[in-house]
Design an enzyme around this catalytic site. Structure first.
Site, mmCIF file in Angstrom:
data_model
loop_
_atom_site.group_PDB
_atom_site.id
_atom_site.type_symbol
_atom_site.label_atom_id
_atom_site.label_comp_id
_atom_site.label_asym_id
_atom_site.label_seq_id
_atom_site.Cartn_x
_atom_site.Cartn_y
_atom_site.Cartn_z
ATOM 1 N N ASP A 90 16.564 1.645 20.793
ATOM 2 C CA ASP A 90 17.117 0.293 20.751
ATOM 3 C C ASP A 90 17.013 -0.400 22.102
ATOM 4 O O ASP A 90 16.547 0.173 23.089
ATOM 5 C CB ASP A 90 18.581 0.354 20.306
ATOM 6 C CG ASP A 90 18.718 0.853 18.875
ATOM 7 O OD1 ASP A 90 17.938 0.409 18.021
ATOM 8 O OD2 ASP A 90 19.604 1.696 18.620
ATOM 9 N N TYR B 184 18.114 13.798 22.743
ATOM 10 C CA TYR B 184 18.549 12.658 23.546
ATOM 11 C C TYR B 184 19.428 13.150 24.692
ATOM 12 O O TYR B 184 20.169 14.132 24.558
ATOM 13 C CB TYR B 184 19.356 11.670 22.700
ATOM 14 C CG TYR B 184 18.519 10.811 21.781
ATOM 15 C CD1 TYR B 184 18.046 9.571 22.204
ATOM 16 C CD2 TYR B 184 18.199 11.231 20.495
ATOM 17 C CE1 TYR B 184 17.285 8.777 21.366
ATOM 18 C CE2 TYR B 184 17.438 10.445 19.651
ATOM 19 C CZ TYR B 184 16.979 9.214 20.091
ATOM 20 O OH TYR B 184 16.210 8.434 19.260
#
Length: 431
Positions: A126, A197
């Site tokens: 994002d 992540y």
């Protein structure tokens, strides 16, 4: 080119909107839709004319792709996404990673178009999010016919894909390596085995032990509807996901031996993640680390029968988030058209020494600029700590380094998560 909208001319205070009749509201919606359509036309025109230089449209020599061979590859990129609108291309913006990647691919004539490139991406990061290991799969131009492409000498003599792309990519986007694929249907998205992540944050006065305890409750398969942003509008109606690993580690120790300025990171590994899942998880863990919630809050949020509606809370900042690693399946996506054998689809990443050295040099230059700024700020803080101690006789250390990572307005009195106003339920959103 970005189009700026005069918000004062196109918006009304909520109090005035409540005074409008239904007919007036409908008319205003029509006006705003027409204005939005006009803006999109302007943006599209700017995108189409983006190759105009000094008032003259640049002339490109046509490239005949019909005479070229193609091969299916994986390309590995890193990018610093702080100044971009996310990875995925948007019709009204050129500020995405994907826009620049495809612009580079077409500029160096590795592909004719996105539509004909058999393209897939591993992750869709994002706005503001970075990646150390973003991977895409696609068909690119090759020097050799398909029957020769997997021979070692032909792989070594293939087009230097990374160097070609890095010459035309922005400084904060780099192609690191490429991988030749046995199977033309192999997908960077569907054949990815796991994604890792990392979320970086300062230690400050956070209770890391409590955060680790809270994080352990998330390992395994759970319904994460209370720890993500629901994306029902895009067809996501199930929020069960699996986290294979979650841990907190130290990344760097403070240069002045103040543990509050140590840099830590949260690491999560799983096959797939929900929209804003990592940032929501980090937001809750920060509340636990600050002592505002107990580790058991995670168990409560994962119990969707007891808590079907998500409490309202702000996400953690996007800047520290990084798609750190991707692992891929071997011998995946095989079809009847592709002969199977004992040879793995994954042949290993191809790095070129000079390309990798230039990339490291570019990244070192970026590190120097940012590290100098960080060091100057850290020295200023150390100096002011000394001034404070001399004038007021106490050290009174600052320990709220991580507070700025939580978005939104902070109230003076903290309201526990389970006492807050709730969002709509999943069933109401679907309806």
């Amino acid at each position: 080119m970005d189009v700026k909208v005069n918000k004062k001319a196109n918006s009304l205070p909520s109090e005035e909107l409540h005074l409008l009749s239904k007919e007036e509201l409908v008319e205003r919606i029509k006006q705003l839709e027409a204005h939005n359509k006009q803006l999109k036309c302007i943006v599209q025109k700017n995108l189409q004319n983006s190759d105009v230089v000094n008032g003259k449209k640049s002339k490109k020599r046509p490239f005949d792709f019909s005479k070229c061979h193609k091969r299916h590859v994986l390309l590995r990129f890193y990018y610093l996404g702080w100044d971009y609108q996310g990875f995925a291309a948007q019709e009204d913006s050129i500020g995405t990673i994907e826009y620049h990647v495809f612009a580079a691919l077409q500029k160096v004539c590795l592909i004719e178009s996105r539509e004909t490139s058999n393209y897939n991406r591993c992750g869709r990061t994002d706005k503001g999010v970075s990646a150390f290991h973003q991977v895409i799969s696609l068909d690119v131009r090759s020097k050799f016919p398909p029957e020769e492409q997997l021979q070692d000498d032909k792989i070594a003599a293939e087009l230097d894909y990374c160097s070609m792309l890095n010459r035309v990519l922005p400084d904060d986007i780099r192609c690191l390596a490429w991988m030749p694929m046995v199977n033309p249907s192999y997908s960077a998205r569907f054949d990815c085995r796991s994604r890792t992540y990392r979320y970086f944050f300062p230690r400050g006065n956070l209770n890391i032990t409590a955060m680790e305890e809270a994080a352990r409750y998330m390992v395994g398969t759970h319904d994460f509807r209370n720890l993500c942003k629901m994306d029902v509008g895009n067809g996501v109606v199930t929020f069960v996901r699996s986290i294979e690993e979650i841990c907190i580690r130290q990344s760097q120790a403070d240069t002045l031996d103040d543990r509050g300025y140590d840099m830590m990171y949260l690491q999560l590994r799983g096959k797939a993640f929900l929209w804003h899942q990592v940032r929501c998880i980090m937001a809750v863990l920060l509340l636990v680390g600050q002592g505002r919630e107990t580790p058991a809050i995670v168990q409560e949020l994962l119990d969707v029968e007891k808590n079907p509606c998500k409490p309202q809370y702000s996400m953690a900042s996007d800047v520290p988030l990084n798609l750190y690693d991707c692992q891929f399946n071997e011998n995946s996506g095989e079809s009847e058209d592709v002969p199977t054998n004992d040879e793995s689809d994954l042949r290993g990443w191809i790095y070129k020494e000079d390309d990798l050295w230039r990339t490291m040099s570019d990244l070192q230059s970026l590190w120097t600029k940012h590290s100098v700024k960080t060091t100057m700020i850290r020295e200023m803080l150390a100096t002011l700590h000394g001034v404070f101690r001399e004038n007021f006789g106490t050290a009174r250390p600052l320990t709220n380094q991580a507070d700025s990572l939580t978005q939104g307005v902070r109230s003076r009195e903290y309201c526990p998560l389970l006492d807050r106003q709730r969002c709509e339920s999943l069933e109401n959103r679907i309806e």
